[in-house]
Scaffold this motif. Structure first.
Motif, PDB file in Angstrom:
ATOM      1  N   GLU A  75       2.873  -1.613  -0.351  1.00 36.84           N
ATOM      2  CA  GLU A  75       3.850  -1.100  -1.329  1.00 36.84           C
ATOM      3  C   GLU A  75       5.084  -0.548  -0.622  1.00 36.84           C
ATOM      4  O   GLU A  75       6.204  -0.745  -1.072  1.00 36.84           O
ATOM      5  CB  GLU A  75       3.197   0.011  -2.168  1.00 36.84           C
ATOM      6  CG  GLU A  75       1.969  -0.432  -2.931  1.00 36.84           C
ATOM      7  CD  GLU A  75       2.232  -0.628  -4.413  1.00 36.84           C
ATOM      8  OE1 GLU A  75       3.398  -0.767  -4.812  1.00 36.84           O
ATOM      9  OE2 GLU A  75       1.251  -0.631  -5.177  1.00 36.84           O
ATOM     10  N   VAL A  76       4.853   0.164   0.495  1.00 34.28           N
ATOM     11  CA  VAL A  76       5.989   0.675   1.257  1.00 34.28           C
ATOM     12  C   VAL A  76       6.802  -0.486   1.827  1.00 34.28           C
ATOM     13  O   VAL A  76       8.035  -0.486   1.790  1.00 34.28           O
ATOM     14  CB  VAL A  76       5.525   1.613   2.402  1.00 34.28           C
ATOM     15  CG1 VAL A  76       6.710   2.043   3.258  1.00 34.28           C
ATOM     16  CG2 VAL A  76       4.823   2.839   1.837  1.00 34.28           C
ATOM     17  N   LEU A  77       6.102  -1.498   2.312  1.00 40.07           N
ATOM     18  CA  LEU A  77       6.761  -2.682   2.860  1.00 40.07           C
ATOM     19  C   LEU A  77       7.600  -3.375   1.786  1.00 40.07           C
ATOM     20  O   LEU A  77       8.741  -3.787   2.030  1.00 40.07           O
ATOM     21  CB  LEU A  77       5.692  -3.644   3.409  1.00 40.07           C
ATOM     22  CG  LEU A  77       6.180  -4.839   4.204  1.00 40.07           C
ATOM     23  CD1 LEU A  77       6.914  -4.390   5.456  1.00 40.07           C
ATOM     24  CD2 LEU A  77       4.995  -5.735   4.612  1.00 40.07           C
ATOM     25  N   LEU A  94       8.977  -1.986  -0.721  1.00 39.32           N
ATOM     26  CA  LEU A  94      10.121  -1.115  -0.973  1.00 39.32           C
ATOM     27  C   LEU A  94      11.217  -1.355   0.063  1.00 39.32           C
ATOM     28  O   LEU A  94      12.402  -1.471  -0.277  1.00 39.32           O
ATOM     29  CB  LEU A  94       9.624   0.327  -0.850  1.00 39.32           C
ATOM     30  CG  LEU A  94      10.225   1.410  -1.713  1.00 39.32           C
ATOM     31  CD1 LEU A  94      10.010   1.088  -3.169  1.00 39.32           C
ATOM     32  CD2 LEU A  94       9.545   2.745  -1.396  1.00 39.32           C
ATOM     33  N   THR A  95      10.812  -1.416   1.337  1.00 37.27           N
ATOM     34  CA  THR A  95      11.812  -1.568   2.400  1.00 37.27           C
ATOM     35  C   THR A  95      12.328  -3.001   2.471  1.00 37.27           C
ATOM     36  O   THR A  95      13.467  -3.231   2.869  1.00 37.27           O
ATOM     37  CB  THR A  95      11.227  -1.150   3.772  1.00 37.27           C
ATOM     38  OG1 THR A  95       9.994  -1.822   3.970  1.00 37.27           O
ATOM     39  CG2 THR A  95      10.987   0.344   3.829  1.00 37.27           C
TER      40      THR A  95
END
Lengths: 332, 332
Positions: free
Chosen positions: B155-157, B159-160
């Motif tokens: 999920e963080v990936l 986002l970025t």
């Protein structure tokens, strides 16, 4: 005790006594918050994990384990676990707090931070469970999964109880256990668990953390209305955010009709004007609730110290006892 | 197979075959999402957990365990665990998604939901670990803690990587594993784990879930550009939200200078005008990326089916094989 030792604060004494362990915990935290695939994760956590925190919670785990004679490697994993759970909670608190603070002025930056806070908090939480699995102890997982549920429950309870004048002292203590004491008590208990202690000792460690955490939070809430000593803290934050803490809950319970109208307007409806904070503080003084709350905090600190009576003497035990005194020293 | 059976969809067949187990899972979910101290928690989760979900992920756990001959009680705990993790993820996704959607129009209600979503998600996550502890299997905790870390990392990936034209197919697959496949594969593997299967069988179950999840997500992303069959889904959501999915990543890779400028403007800078979606779809058609993505999804479904070849024949295995075909049937 020499004057030199007396001049050092208990948490600094603990940090000195546990210096090697704390070094290992910091190394593990750095190694485990890395992410091969998402470099943003250490960016977000670095300022929280690196920046001069007192590492109070991991120190409790290390002290409990060492005081009970533990000499294996897993107190490091558990101390890192406890700090990860604490950091994840702080990240998610940011979202909760920002939500109310930024009313009507959202920015792309704030929104980005929000999403990062949620997801990176989730990542640290997952990481903390991986660390626990490495200890090979199901009991440790049980203790910290229970603490995690209590933390989340307490936060939800705080949300629903917020600004509700019907909030009782019982609900307040429940919230405080979730916010603060649940992780303190679990941090102590898992230290005793990996050290293979008996049920009575583990209960004593748990009780120390529970009472210390409650004392700690009550003091924090008290200082928000000025306490008895000058601190660097802004006075009145809780009043402006309409949080019901112990001094106010007791003043509401003792309020006459006019006073109750004041609390309904300022806390329940949130219609605050110049001078209201001063009037609130005056009402706390009138009903003696600052003083009674202060005595409660001291009683919880006393309970923390007495919990350790079943634990054999040890230099770390002395420091934990002094830590309980220190937590309430700001208000005595 | 009779015509009657053929007319039933594979996930409905699974639900019928696992009806008693699913009933027990639903009972456990209801019991465990309750909170003595914070009644808001079941209020928030009820609409997510109760309202007509397909229970696809818990069914994978139940099917894997039963197919491997498990007859103990803990597949119910694990199926409930998997659904709790899924629900917690959905709650936290709400925060992430709302953040971008509600730009410039925050409401008290939305803000309240945000905070509830974060905290109730945390609660369900903690609850899911409590359920795992009850199974007494450290390996189960290991598998699902790893999956949880992969989910958060993905999920963080996402986002970025969002709106970044440099996003590769490798990053896309990494994101898809986090969003979807990690929980599918873990759901399958823990079923085999409690059934005491050997490493090869557990790997096969993991591989089935992994490939099924990737096929599932690629199909979803494909249908967002119209796919090949009419669906109830809004076409163009991903384009408007500037998400880089496989058909676009491939069209960007094949773009000439003018086309690249189009993608830079619409996806990277987010300056979209009337007709841009149609032009984007035309570019996907020109470079054949809808078709090549479609073939990829079918290949992943095929990989899922083949993974199960080491598992002995069983009616549930037949249904899982058919489920893989069904997942890609919407685009074939």
């Amino acid at each position: 005790m020499s004057l030199d030792t007396a001049a050092t604060k208990p948490h600094e004494q603990l940090a000195a006594a546990l210096a090697d362990d704390l070094h290992a915990v910091n190394d593990m935290i750095r190694a485990r918050m890395a992410s091969e695939h998402a470099p943003r994760i250490p960016e977000v956590t670095a300022h929280l994990v690196e920046a001069g925190g007192k590492r109070l919670r991991p120190m409790l785990t290390l002290a409990a384990a060492r005081m009970c004679g533990y000499d294996g490697p897993y107190h490091i994993h558990l101390a890192a676990t406890v700090e990860f759970i604490h950091t994840a909670t702080l990240l998610h608190d940011d979202v909760v707090d920002e939500s109310s603070q930024r009313r009507g002025r959202p920015t792309a930056n704030l929104l980005w931070d929000n999403t990062s806070s949620v997801l990176v908090g989730d990542y640290l939480f997952a990481r903390s469970f991986q660390l626990m699995v490495e200890t090979g102890s199901l009991r440790v997982l049980d203790i910290l999964a229970n603490a995690s549920a209590t933390i989340a429950e307490g936060e939800v309870l705080q949300l629903t109880a917020a600004s509700d004048l019907a909030t009782t002292e019982g609900i307040y203590i429940q919230v405080v256990r979730g916010k603060t004491a649940a992780l303190f008590s679990a941090a102590m208990e898992v230290g005793g668990e990996i050290a293979g202690q008996d049920a009575a000792t583990k209960q004593a460690l748990f009780d120390y953390g529970d009472a210390l955490g409650i004392a700690f939070q009550i003091v924090d809430d008290l200082l928000d209305y000025g306490g008895t000593k000058a601190t660097g803290k802004n006075v009145g934050d809780d009043f402006r955010e309409r949080k019901l803490t112990l001094p106010v809950i007791r003043a509401v319970a003792a309020a006459d009709t006019t006073e109750r109208e004041f609390w309904v307007r300022t806390i329940q409806k949130g219609k605050q004007a110049e001078g209201d904070l001063d009037h609130a503080i005056a009402l706390l003084g009138k009903h003696g609730t600052m003083e009674s709350t202060r005595l409660d905090a001291i009683a919880w600190a006393e309970k923390a110290k007495q919990s350790l009576s079943v634990v054999p003497d040890h230099p770390l035990k002395t420091m934990l006892v002094e830590l309980a005194d220190y937590v309430v020293a700001r208000i005595t």
